[in-house]
Design a protein around this motif. Sequence first.
Motif, PDB file in Angstrom:
ATOM      1  N   PRO A  19       0.661  -1.342   0.007  1.00  0.00           N
ATOM      2  CA  PRO A  19      -0.096  -0.067  -0.126  1.00  0.00           C
ATOM      3  C   PRO A  19       1.012   1.359  -0.083  1.00  0.00           C
ATOM      4  O   PRO A  19       0.612   2.267  -0.762  1.00  0.00           O
ATOM      5  N   LEU A  20       1.886   1.527   0.955  1.00  0.00           N
ATOM      6  CA  LEU A  20       2.639   2.592   0.919  1.00  0.00           C
ATOM      7  C   LEU A  20       3.369   2.956  -0.492  1.00  0.00           C
ATOM      8  O   LEU A  20       3.067   4.288  -0.643  1.00  0.00           O
ATOM      9  N   PRO A  21       3.925   2.047  -1.061  1.00  0.00           N
ATOM     10  CA  PRO A  21       4.565   2.386  -2.534  1.00  0.00           C
ATOM     11  C   PRO A  21       3.492   2.775  -3.340  1.00  0.00           C
ATOM     12  O   PRO A  21       3.855   3.856  -4.201  1.00  0.00           O
ATOM     13  N   ILE A  22       2.358   2.136  -3.379  1.00  0.00           N
ATOM     14  CA  ILE A  22       1.247   2.614  -4.301  1.00  0.00           C
ATOM     15  C   ILE A  22       0.682   4.061  -3.886  1.00  0.00           C
ATOM     16  O   ILE A  22       0.509   4.990  -4.883  1.00  0.00           O
ATOM     17  N   VAL A  23       0.510   4.476  -2.493  1.00  0.00           N
ATOM     18  CA  VAL A  23       0.182   5.836  -2.256  1.00  0.00           C
ATOM     19  C   VAL A  23       1.295   6.568  -2.635  1.00  0.00           C
ATOM     20  O   VAL A  23       0.972   7.760  -3.059  1.00  0.00           O
ATOM     21  N   ALA A  24       2.460   6.398  -2.621  1.00  0.00           N
ATOM     22  CA  ALA A  24       3.550   7.119  -2.870  1.00  0.00           C
ATOM     23  C   ALA A  24       3.806   7.613  -4.482  1.00  0.00           C
ATOM     24  O   ALA A  24       3.799   8.887  -4.945  1.00  0.00           O
ATOM     25  N   ILE A  25       3.498   6.679  -5.264  1.00  0.00           N
ATOM     26  CA  ILE A  25       3.648   6.991  -6.613  1.00  0.00           C
ATOM     27  C   ILE A  25       2.311   7.658  -7.171  1.00  0.00           C
ATOM     28  O   ILE A  25       2.469   8.821  -8.006  1.00  0.00           O
ATOM     29  N   ILE A  26       1.143   7.527  -6.465  1.00  0.00           N
ATOM     30  CA  ILE A  26       0.039   8.231  -6.774  1.00  0.00           C
ATOM     31  C   ILE A  26       0.051   9.784  -6.443  1.00  0.00           C
ATOM     32  O   ILE A  26      -0.245  10.732  -6.990  1.00  0.00           O
ATOM     33  N   LEU A  27       1.005   9.995  -5.136  1.00  0.00           N
ATOM     34  CA  LEU A  27       1.213  11.280  -4.750  1.00  0.00           C
ATOM     35  C   LEU A  27       2.124  11.890  -5.541  1.00  0.00           C
ATOM     36  O   LEU A  27       2.132  13.184  -6.020  1.00  0.00           O
ATOM     37  N   ILE A  28       3.018  11.227  -6.104  1.00  0.00           N
ATOM     38  CA  ILE A  28       4.171  11.678  -7.033  1.00  0.00           C
ATOM     39  C   ILE A  28       3.452  12.088  -8.425  1.00  0.00           C
ATOM     40  O   ILE A  28       3.874  13.163  -8.885  1.00  0.00           O
ATOM     41  N   LEU A  29       2.629  11.153  -8.847  1.00  0.00           N
ATOM     42  CA  LEU A  29       2.047  11.366 -10.014  1.00  0.00           C
ATOM     43  C   LEU A  29       1.246  12.666  -9.918  1.00  0.00           C
ATOM     44  O   LEU A  29       0.983  13.286 -11.133  1.00  0.00           O
TER      45      LEU A  29
END
Length: 225
Positions: A19-29
């Motif tokens: 979950p955290l890497p998924i959240v991170a990439i969505i925030l980055i995008l």
Amino acid sequence: MGQTLGDVLGFAAGVAISPLPIVAIILILATPRGRLNGSLFTIGWLVGLSALGAVMLAIGGPAGSAAGKQPATWVGGLKIGLGVLLVLFAVRQWRRRPADASQAQLPKWMAAIDRFTPVKTLGLGLALSAANLKNAPLTIAAGATISASGLPLGQQVGSLAVFVVIGSLGLLVPLAVFLLMGERARRTLGNWKDWAVRHNTAVMAVLFFVLGLKLFGDGIGILTS
């Protein structure tokens, strides 16, 4: 090779559901440099998984991880140790879960993610893949499983590549959605992010527990065969 792929697909799925890497990439995008930084973050992730897996292949060969057609004893011991570690992490995560999922909070470093430079974003991808408390044990276990398979080197590398791709789907899918849909993807990605934030701790606890038991069972099976 088919059996080896079957053995590591569970580990790859466990890495992908992070979950955290998924959240991170969505925030980055969602940042002004989302296209560039999102791509760099994913590249860092891919490199991290590949490098850690390759290290295990390099260690496993000279260390004799395959004794005849059976994995070496040390591979069983390694899997038992990793399994116990993941189960302990599962207990820790479960005890830390919020009573109300809507009160779940992101790590403080994510608040500054819109200010990350491309180099820092690349490094974040590397860290979250290779130094993550869940991903690192699973990648080590996958590398040990592949090296203990007795397959020719080319097929071992191919098996590792499949593991890395499957283990990266949690990032590749949001990145593809963003690149293909552009602004239209923001609402969809936002919903994914909200779900991941709310259920991160519970998802991680269950994954740690299930995969930890699998590793422990695999290790026992190797030592008693």
